[in-house]
Design an enzyme around this catalytic site. Structure first.
Site, PDB file in Angstrom:
ATOM      1  N   LYS A 203       0.812  -1.234   0.000  1.00  0.00           N
ATOM      2  CA  LYS A 203       0.000   0.000   0.000  1.00  0.00           C
ATOM      3  C   LYS A 203       0.836   1.270   0.000  1.00  0.00           C
ATOM      4  O   LYS A 203       0.451   2.270  -0.576  1.00  0.00           O
ATOM      5  CB  LYS A 203      -0.977  -0.003   1.178  1.00  0.00           C
ATOM      6  CG  LYS A 203      -0.302   0.082   2.534  1.00  0.00           C
ATOM      7  CD  LYS A 203      -1.308  -0.140   3.649  1.00  0.00           C
ATOM      8  CE  LYS A 203      -0.622  -0.074   4.996  1.00  0.00           C
ATOM      9  NZ  LYS A 203      -1.323  -0.773   6.046  1.00  0.00           N
TER      10      LYS A 203
ATOM     11  N   ARG B  27      -8.250  -0.939  16.539  1.00  0.00           N
ATOM     12  CA  ARG B  27      -8.644  -0.591  15.182  1.00  0.00           C
ATOM     13  C   ARG B  27      -9.589  -1.722  14.776  1.00  0.00           C
ATOM     14  O   ARG B  27     -10.593  -1.901  15.473  1.00  0.00           O
ATOM     15  CB  ARG B  27      -7.419  -0.424  14.267  1.00  0.00           C
ATOM     16  CG  ARG B  27      -7.739   0.466  13.051  1.00  0.00           C
ATOM     17  CD  ARG B  27      -6.545   0.700  12.146  1.00  0.00           C
ATOM     18  NE  ARG B  27      -6.166  -0.501  11.412  1.00  0.00           N
ATOM     19  CZ  ARG B  27      -5.104  -0.558  10.594  1.00  0.00           C
ATOM     20  NH1 ARG B  27      -4.334   0.511  10.426  1.00  0.00           N
ATOM     21  NH2 ARG B  27      -4.810  -1.668   9.947  1.00  0.00           N
TER      22      ARG B  27
HETATM   23  C1  LIG Z   1      -0.469  -1.553   6.677  1.00  0.00           C
HETATM   24  C2  LIG Z   1      -0.800  -2.844   7.290  1.00  0.00           C
HETATM   25  C3  LIG Z   1       0.223  -3.777   7.537  1.00  0.00           C
HETATM   26  C4  LIG Z   1       1.677  -3.492   7.277  1.00  0.00           C
HETATM   27  O1  LIG Z   1       2.231  -2.724   8.323  1.00  0.00           O
HETATM   28  P1  LIG Z   1       3.775  -2.323   8.368  1.00  0.00           P
HETATM   29  O2  LIG Z   1       3.938  -1.682   9.688  1.00  0.00           O
HETATM   30  O3  LIG Z   1       4.039  -1.423   7.223  1.00  0.00           O
HETATM   31  O4  LIG Z   1       4.562  -3.588   8.273  1.00  0.00           O
HETATM   32  C5  LIG Z   1      -0.150  -5.009   8.070  1.00  0.00           C
HETATM   33  N1  LIG Z   1      -1.432  -5.280   8.350  1.00  0.00           N
HETATM   34  C6  LIG Z   1      -2.435  -4.417   8.136  1.00  0.00           C
HETATM   35  C7  LIG Z   1      -3.841  -4.796   8.467  1.00  0.00           C
HETATM   36  C8  LIG Z   1      -2.150  -3.158   7.600  1.00  0.00           C
HETATM   37  O5  LIG Z   1      -3.144  -2.294   7.383  1.00  0.00           O
END
Ligand SMILES: *Cc1c(COP(=O)(O)O)cnc(C)c1O
Length: 358
Positions: free
Chosen positions: A39, A134
């Site tokens: 993302k 969340r």
């Molecule tokens: C963005 C996201 C991740 C990745 O997180 P990082 O800290 O960049 O490794 C993993 N799981 C979910 C649900 C996310 O939204």
């Protein structure tokens, strides 16, 4: 030589690939698989392919548009939708993604309906709330939801997961991971099934992983930041053997003059409604860079030269060049933190340049 304008982000594909490969090896050493999270780069196919080349075959993104971008570019992977589906998008979730993370039964029912209609089996991972507040179902509600989900047509229940250290800043520690493991064991026992994914978290899980003697049932992590920035995300400590400089923001000096350090005249609000306060350092070497808040989170930039960022407006960043004689047209480079990277990669005004050597 190709003329390259600024603001620009130099993306070192070889360093990203190296980081992904090392992380896969590290986590794989205790049986934990890695999903590559795309993302941050808006589903950039060059970045996605670098991760795939490193042996990671599952990619995850929070937006369907990004997943479509990768699919359209021919990226070969299993695609996971990270963000709990937006209800009005369930049809596209089923059409363009293989797996989605879910926390609402009504949405899973809608996915089921759409999957049956499209004659597709859509896989789901149920997210469990462990305190970051969340997404996630409360652990006490999980059993009832699983009981309904496994009966739904077009849906395959493939795992559970949790997400910490995002909203509430809660640490994925031994206790939280132990809790997820015991939830996984309970579900497997109760419903006589094997969970393909017990996804313990993200880049913040590094220190738990390194220090734990027993990973329990955790067999998966979803990694973004540590692949891109070579650090864990609880304290932003570099991970040994990884590159922390795969991304470079390159900007350009558009004005350079000796000026006072404090604005003069009657002080009112600045461009963003704040009343600024300045310290007086006398006359200083001030430079303006042709980059601003519409391009990048300026507070997340660290200059590679010994200069100070004084502030920014939409399209300008003002620096104190201190002892460095910056000239108009000079390039000035910065490291980016995750927030700055996210915005720079998203801004259409920041040119993306790919570098593929170390
Ligand atoms: C963005 C996201 C991740 C990745 O997180 P990082 O800290 O960049 O490794 C993993 N799981 C979910 C649900 C996310 O939204």
């Amino acid at each position: 030589m190709i003329f390259m304008t600024t603001p620009r982000i130099d993306i070192n594909i070889a360093k990203i690939a190296h980081n992904a490969k090392e992380l896969k090896k590290l986590y794989g050493s205790k049986g934990v698989g890695v999903i590559g999270v795309t993302k941050m780069g808006c589903g950039d196919p060059n970045i996605a392919n670098a991760i795939i080349k490193s042996g990671i075959s599952v990619l995850a993104d929070s937006k369907i548009a990004n997943i479509r971008r990768m699919r359209d570019a021919g990226v070969k992977a299993q695609f996971v939708l990270l963000r709990t589906p937006i209800p009005s998008q369930v049809e596209d979730v089923v059409r363009y993604t293989d797996i989605s993370l879910n926390s609402e039964l009504s949405v899973i029912k809608a996915l089921s309906k759409s999957a049956v209609k499209q004659d597709i089996t859509h896989k789901i991972i149920l997210m469990v709330e462990l305190g970051d507040l969340r997404e996630g179902v409360m652990p006490s509600d999980l059993e009832d939801i699983v009981r309904e989900v496994i009966e739904l047509g077009g849906i395959e229940f493939v795992g559970i997961g949790t997400n910490l250290a995002c909203f509430g800043g809660i640490k994925p520690d031994e206790e939280k991971m132990g809790h997820l493991s015991s939830i996984a064991r309970d579900v497997e026992e109760k419903f006589k099934l094997t969970l393909e994914f017990v996804s313990g978290g993200n880049s913040a899980n590094y220190s738990w992983f390194i220090s734990t003697e027993d990973i329990g049932r955790i067999n998966n992590l979803r990694l973004g930041e540590s692949i891109y920035l070579g650090c864990e995300s609880l304290y932003r400590k570099p991970i040994p053997g990884l590159f922390t400089d795969a991304f470079t923001l390159v900007t350009e000096v558009i004005e350079s003059k000796i000026k006072p350090s404090v604005p003069y005249g009657e002080v009112c609000q600045d461009a963003f409604g704040n009343v600024p306060v300045f310290q007086n350092h006398g006359q200083i070497r001030r430079a303006i860079l042709g980059v601003g808040l519409q391009d990048v989170l300026v507070s997340g930039l660290t200059p590679r030269l010994d200069i100070d960022i004084l502030g920014a407006s939409s399209d300008h960043t003002i620096i104190n060049a201190k002892q460095i004689d910056l000239k108009v047209g000079d390039e000035v480079e910065f490291d980016l933190n995750y927030g700055a990277l996210l915005l720079a990669m998203t801004s259409p005004y920041v040119i993306k340049k790919y570098v593929d050597y170390i």
